[in-house]
Design an enzyme around this catalytic site. Structure first.
Site, PDB file in Angstrom:
ATOM      1  N   ARG A  85       0.837  -1.199   0.000  1.00  0.00           N
ATOM      2  CA  ARG A  85       0.000   0.000   0.000  1.00  0.00           C
ATOM      3  C   ARG A  85       0.868   1.244   0.000  1.00  0.00           C
ATOM      4  NH1 ARG A  85      -5.039   2.117   2.106  1.00  0.00           N
ATOM      5  NH2 ARG A  85      -4.974   4.276   1.395  1.00  0.00           N
ATOM      6  N   ARG A  94      -5.427   1.263  -4.919  1.00  0.00           N
ATOM      7  CA  ARG A  94      -4.607   0.685  -3.858  1.00  0.00           C
ATOM      8  C   ARG A  94      -4.580  -0.830  -3.933  1.00  0.00           C
ATOM      9  NH1 ARG A  94      -8.503   3.724   0.046  1.00  0.00           N
ATOM     10  NH2 ARG A  94      -7.895   5.184  -1.517  1.00  0.00           N
ATOM     11  N   ASP A  97      -6.686  -1.855   1.203  1.00  0.00           N
ATOM     12  CA  ASP A  97      -7.169  -0.810   2.098  1.00  0.00           C
ATOM     13  C   ASP A  97      -7.926  -1.491   3.225  1.00  0.00           C
ATOM     14  OD1 ASP A  97      -7.766   1.822   2.965  1.00  0.00           O
ATOM     15  OD2 ASP A  97      -9.721   1.729   1.990  1.00  0.00           O
ATOM     16  N   ASP A  99     -10.052  -0.431   6.651  1.00  0.00           N
ATOM     17  CA  ASP A  99     -10.647   0.651   7.424  1.00  0.00           C
ATOM     18  C   ASP A  99     -11.429   0.084   8.589  1.00  0.00           C
ATOM     19  OD1 ASP A  99      -9.774   2.829   5.874  1.00  0.00           O
ATOM     20  OD2 ASP A  99     -11.471   2.640   4.506  1.00  0.00           O
TER      21      ASP A  99
END
Length: 171
Positions: A85, A94, A97, A99
């Site tokens: 990343r 990307r 990712d 989150d």
């Protein structure tokens, strides 16, 4: 003390499915984290990123954590880094990712981590997989499955039969 935590995974560069699948054991093998569930994978158009960005594979995992939200964030960033990343363009393409979307019992706003995630309630690529993993999940006092039906990016989402977690023996 342990808490439940929901993490969204996404990738739109390289072997997207392999990146998502390898992130799951990377999280699970971390001290203080256990992966307790994985959603099916969805395919989505890029939302908010540069025009012409490749489509994403997205999913969510539920974790049982013995870490703080900030420690969990550092683990997620480490896994992203191990998957190549690079943070060059906000919402840009990307390789991986991760989150943190929701962390049991935590509401906070700080420059590094806002919980629940400030845009999760409007993102079908988070809400649809999360509701498929946990049909009774709630976010901000609303059923996740109901929020998913109203998400502006729902039209650009395709469900798949792909999974991230290995089936358990006998299932």
């Amino acid at each position: 003390m342990t808490a439940r935590c929901v993490v969204a995974l996404g990738a739109n560069l390289g072997d997207r499915l392999a990146a998502l699948r390898s992130a799951v054991p990377a999280l699970d093998e971390t001290s203080g984290i256990s992966v307790t569930g994985c959603s099916p994978v969805v395919s989505t158009r890029s939302v908010g990123g540069p025009e012409g960005s490749p489509d994403y594979f997205n999913a969510v995992v539920e974790l049982r954590v013995e870490l703080t939200p900030e420690e969990t964030l550092r683990v997620c960033q480490k896994v992203e880094h191990e998957h190549g990343r690079e943070r060059t363009v906000r919402w840009g393409p990307r390789t991986l990712d991760l989150d943190i979307i929701w962390f049991e019992g935590v509401e906070q706003q700080n420059p590094d981590l806002t919980l629940p995630h400030p845009r999760a309630h409007e993102r079908a690529f988070v809400l649809v997989p999360w509701s498929r993993l946990d049909p009774d999940a709630e976010l901000g006092g609303h059923m996740v499955r109901d929020l998913a039906k109203r998400a502006p990016d729902l039209e650009g989402l395709t469900t798949t039969d792909l999974t991230l977690c290995e089936p358990t023996e006998g299932s």
